[in-house]
Design a protein around this motif. Sequence first.
Motif, PDB file in Angstrom:
ATOM      1  N   PHE A 249      59.526  22.841 -38.586  1.00  0.00           N
ATOM      2  CA  PHE A 249      59.715  24.235 -39.071  1.00  0.00           C
ATOM      3  C   PHE A 249      58.958  24.945 -38.166  1.00  0.00           C
ATOM      4  O   PHE A 249      59.285  25.912 -37.445  1.00  0.00           O
ATOM      5  N   LEU A 250      57.473  24.581 -37.574  1.00  0.00           N
ATOM      6  CA  LEU A 250      56.840  25.344 -36.791  1.00  0.00           C
ATOM      7  C   LEU A 250      57.407  24.906 -35.339  1.00  0.00           C
ATOM      8  O   LEU A 250      57.672  26.110 -34.797  1.00  0.00           O
ATOM      9  N   TRP A 251      58.220  23.936 -34.915  1.00  0.00           N
ATOM     10  CA  TRP A 251      58.607  23.723 -33.463  1.00  0.00           C
ATOM     11  C   TRP A 251      59.970  24.681 -33.504  1.00  0.00           C
ATOM     12  O   TRP A 251      60.196  25.300 -32.465  1.00  0.00           O
ATOM     13  N   GLU A 252      60.708  24.522 -34.481  1.00  0.00           N
ATOM     14  CA  GLU A 252      62.142  25.343 -34.461  1.00  0.00           C
ATOM     15  C   GLU A 252      61.963  26.657 -34.593  1.00  0.00           C
ATOM     16  O   GLU A 252      62.765  27.296 -34.012  1.00  0.00           O
ATOM     17  N   ARG A 253      61.076  27.253 -35.293  1.00  0.00           N
ATOM     18  CA  ARG A 253      60.793  28.705 -35.717  1.00  0.00           C
ATOM     19  C   ARG A 253      59.962  29.394 -34.742  1.00  0.00           C
ATOM     20  O   ARG A 253      60.088  30.612 -34.294  1.00  0.00           O
ATOM     21  N   PHE A 254      58.946  28.781 -34.213  1.00  0.00           N
ATOM     22  CA  PHE A 254      57.969  29.541 -33.347  1.00  0.00           C
ATOM     23  C   PHE A 254      57.887  28.975 -32.010  1.00  0.00           C
ATOM     24  O   PHE A 254      57.023  29.643 -31.131  1.00  0.00           O
ATOM     25  N   ILE A 255      58.087  27.608 -31.691  1.00  0.00           N
ATOM     26  CA  ILE A 255      57.931  27.181 -30.334  1.00  0.00           C
ATOM     27  C   ILE A 255      59.047  27.017 -29.635  1.00  0.00           C
ATOM     28  O   ILE A 255      59.233  27.382 -28.262  1.00  0.00           O
ATOM     29  N   LEU A 256      60.142  26.521 -29.992  1.00  0.00           N
ATOM     30  CA  LEU A 256      61.436  26.260 -29.241  1.00  0.00           C
ATOM     31  C   LEU A 256      62.036  27.553 -28.700  1.00  0.00           C
ATOM     32  O   LEU A 256      62.628  27.484 -27.695  1.00  0.00           O
ATOM     33  N   PRO A 257      61.919  28.701 -29.415  1.00  0.00           N
ATOM     34  CA  PRO A 257      62.768  29.758 -29.117  1.00  0.00           C
ATOM     35  C   PRO A 257      61.967  30.278 -27.691  1.00  0.00           C
ATOM     36  O   PRO A 257      62.724  31.048 -26.904  1.00  0.00           O
ATOM     37  N   TYR A 258      60.727  29.937 -27.549  1.00  0.00           N
ATOM     38  CA  TYR A 258      60.156  30.496 -26.146  1.00  0.00           C
ATOM     39  C   TYR A 258      60.187  29.471 -25.147  1.00  0.00           C
ATOM     40  O   TYR A 258      60.342  29.903 -24.067  1.00  0.00           O
ATOM     41  N   TRP A 259      60.641  28.168 -25.325  1.00  0.00           N
ATOM     42  CA  TRP A 259      60.490  27.152 -24.424  1.00  0.00           C
ATOM     43  C   TRP A 259      61.937  26.362 -24.211  1.00  0.00           C
ATOM     44  O   TRP A 259      62.013  25.557 -23.446  1.00  0.00           O
ATOM     45  N   SER A 260      63.076  26.636 -25.130  1.00  0.00           N
ATOM     46  CA  SER A 260      64.209  26.044 -24.997  1.00  0.00           C
ATOM     47  C   SER A 260      64.936  26.440 -23.614  1.00  0.00           C
ATOM     48  O   SER A 260      65.910  25.559 -23.322  1.00  0.00           O
ATOM     49  N   VAL A 274      52.973  33.465 -20.079  1.00  0.00           N
ATOM     50  CA  VAL A 274      51.731  33.516 -20.884  1.00  0.00           C
ATOM     51  C   VAL A 274      52.089  34.103 -22.057  1.00  0.00           C
ATOM     52  O   VAL A 274      51.283  33.927 -22.844  1.00  0.00           O
ATOM     53  N   ARG A 275      52.937  34.984 -22.266  1.00  0.00           N
ATOM     54  CA  ARG A 275      53.482  35.264 -23.579  1.00  0.00           C
ATOM     55  C   ARG A 275      53.789  34.276 -24.522  1.00  0.00           C
ATOM     56  O   ARG A 275      53.302  34.059 -25.643  1.00  0.00           O
ATOM     57  N   GLY A 276      54.639  33.219 -23.832  1.00  0.00           N
ATOM     58  CA  GLY A 276      55.219  32.027 -24.544  1.00  0.00           C
ATOM     59  C   GLY A 276      53.871  31.210 -24.961  1.00  0.00           C
ATOM     60  O   GLY A 276      53.655  30.759 -26.036  1.00  0.00           O
ATOM     61  N   MET A 277      53.059  31.065 -23.848  1.00  0.00           N
ATOM     62  CA  MET A 277      51.657  30.236 -24.347  1.00  0.00           C
ATOM     63  C   MET A 277      50.925  30.788 -25.448  1.00  0.00           C
ATOM     64  O   MET A 277      50.575  30.166 -26.270  1.00  0.00           O
ATOM     65  N   PHE A 278      50.450  32.155 -25.275  1.00  0.00           N
ATOM     66  CA  PHE A 278      49.744  32.713 -26.570  1.00  0.00           C
ATOM     67  C   PHE A 278      50.502  32.755 -27.808  1.00  0.00           C
ATOM     68  O   PHE A 278      49.874  32.730 -28.757  1.00  0.00           O
ATOM     69  N   ALA A 279      51.662  32.832 -27.695  1.00  0.00           N
ATOM     70  CA  ALA A 279      52.603  33.033 -28.807  1.00  0.00           C
ATOM     71  C   ALA A 279      52.531  31.236 -29.661  1.00  0.00           C
ATOM     72  O   ALA A 279      52.821  31.446 -30.978  1.00  0.00           O
ATOM     73  N   CYS A 280      52.455  30.514 -28.868  1.00  0.00           N
ATOM     74  CA  CYS A 280      52.284  29.098 -29.510  1.00  0.00           C
ATOM     75  C   CYS A 280      51.030  28.567 -29.766  1.00  0.00           C
ATOM     76  O   CYS A 280      50.990  27.345 -30.123  1.00  0.00           O
ATOM     77  N   VAL A 281      50.104  29.353 -29.599  1.00  0.00           N
ATOM     78  CA  VAL A 281      48.649  28.844 -29.889  1.00  0.00           C
ATOM     79  C   VAL A 281      48.566  28.636 -31.276  1.00  0.00           C
ATOM     80  O   VAL A 281      48.046  27.676 -31.740  1.00  0.00           O
ATOM     81  N   LEU A 282      48.624  29.623 -32.087  1.00  0.00           N
ATOM     82  CA  LEU A 282      48.609  29.328 -33.596  1.00  0.00           C
ATOM     83  C   LEU A 282      49.554  27.866 -34.306  1.00  0.00           C
ATOM     84  O   LEU A 282      49.062  27.438 -34.898  1.00  0.00           O
ATOM     85  N   PRO A 283      50.761  28.218 -33.900  1.00  0.00           N
ATOM     86  CA  PRO A 283      51.640  27.018 -34.405  1.00  0.00           C
ATOM     87  C   PRO A 283      51.015  25.642 -33.633  1.00  0.00           C
ATOM     88  O   PRO A 283      51.352  24.672 -34.281  1.00  0.00           O
ATOM     89  N   GLY A 284      50.630  25.711 -32.747  1.00  0.00           N
ATOM     90  CA  GLY A 284      50.221  24.734 -31.962  1.00  0.00           C
ATOM     91  C   GLY A 284      48.922  23.875 -32.890  1.00  0.00           C
ATOM     92  O   GLY A 284      48.744  22.820 -32.830  1.00  0.00           O
ATOM     93  N   VAL A 285      48.032  24.867 -32.903  1.00  0.00           N
ATOM     94  CA  VAL A 285      46.594  24.566 -33.559  1.00  0.00           C
ATOM     95  C   VAL A 285      47.070  23.790 -35.218  1.00  0.00           C
ATOM     96  O   VAL A 285      46.732  22.865 -35.720  1.00  0.00           O
ATOM     97  N   LEU A 286      47.948  24.572 -35.969  1.00  0.00           N
ATOM     98  CA  LEU A 286      48.603  24.049 -37.193  1.00  0.00           C
ATOM     99  C   LEU A 286      49.133  22.815 -36.961  1.00  0.00           C
ATOM    100  O   LEU A 286      49.028  21.814 -37.900  1.00  0.00           O
ATOM    101  N   SER A 287      50.010  22.699 -36.093  1.00  0.00           N
ATOM    102  CA  SER A 287      50.813  21.179 -35.795  1.00  0.00           C
ATOM    103  C   SER A 287      49.601  20.307 -35.450  1.00  0.00           C
ATOM    104  O   SER A 287      49.764  19.105 -35.762  1.00  0.00           O
ATOM    105  N   PHE A 288      48.632  20.779 -34.739  1.00  0.00           N
ATOM    106  CA  PHE A 288      47.528  19.535 -34.433  1.00  0.00           C
ATOM    107  C   PHE A 288      46.695  19.245 -35.717  1.00  0.00           C
ATOM    108  O   PHE A 288      46.502  18.024 -35.969  1.00  0.00           O
ATOM    109  N   LEU A 289      46.378  20.163 -36.483  1.00  0.00           N
ATOM    110  CA  LEU A 289      45.666  19.699 -37.739  1.00  0.00           C
ATOM    111  C   LEU A 289      46.505  18.744 -38.680  1.00  0.00           C
ATOM    112  O   LEU A 289      46.444  18.006 -39.544  1.00  0.00           O
TER     113      LEU A 289
END
Length: 317
Positions: A249-260, A274-289
């Motif tokens: 869900f995190l990848w499909e809704r918050f990460i892939l739209p910026y990098w697909s 830069v905008r894509g990197m900062f937009a993926c910080v929170l989803p990335g942290v959640l994915s790491f946890l």
Amino acid sequence: MTSLDSMRYRGKENYNGKAKSEDAVHIEKKIDPEFSIRESPLTVLIENSLHIRAIYHIFVVILLMLFFDTVIYDLVERGKINVGLSVIAYGFGDIRRGALLWLFEFMIAILFFPALKLYAAVGKHVEKYPRASQGFVILGISGLVFLEGALIGVPIWNLSQKHLALASSVTVTCEMFRLAMKIHAVAVACGPRCFGKGPPLPSFQHYVYFIFAPTLVYRDQYPRTKKTRWGVVLFHFIEVAAIIFYNSFLWERFILPYWSDYGKQSRVEAGTVVRGMFACVLPGVLSFLCGFYCVLQAWLNAFAEILRFGDRLFYEV
């Protein structure tokens, strides 16, 4: 030196000596950990701390919100429900090739045991001759390096020749290093026994148990629980499945739209990156946890419960 200075010097010397001895004991405990029946720290915290339990429930609510958000998005935009299955299928793509690589790694780990038995059988006769014994030790170390080199090198070469999906390649790589460390742990613990020093080598059943046990420190015996709680096993596997969907869900809704579509444009602007990197910080942290909890809590606890492995202090020992 005055008497007061000498007293200060002796006090400082005693303090330094005490500190060094405490450091030595601490290092010794780190090198030679003791196993006992105990639960994981997160399990204890979730059961006993209302604050940690509340954080756990917050993550569950976020998962449910992401699930409903994805369902509504699929119905409105695509007219059908997907719930992240396409991302999971893509992530675990070419699972047959990944399974074959894992079987190769597992067979190398299994073949190490008869090689160790053969090495011990010859070592008992060679120990009578000091020079031959030294050469035999070098031969054993060389064989171990060759075996672990094949275990690590062949999957890396295969992955470099052809792309493998992210989740499948991560699984193959993690298992590659896990089995290599398992073999190394057995070799270090049982190497002197091949020359008649110490207890006999472990049985094949115990060796296979160690291969799947959630520890990298070899022991002839581990503390075992009285029975397997299959309800706990099922609960942890449900957590693993939920976390896989959580990440999809995190990848499909918050990460892939910026990098697909990254790299498909003729020109990539720095602001977009830069905008894509900062937009993926929170989803990335959640994915790491989620990854930390999935592997070191849910997955290892499930296997520990199946194997009745008593010590659940996976990420401290």
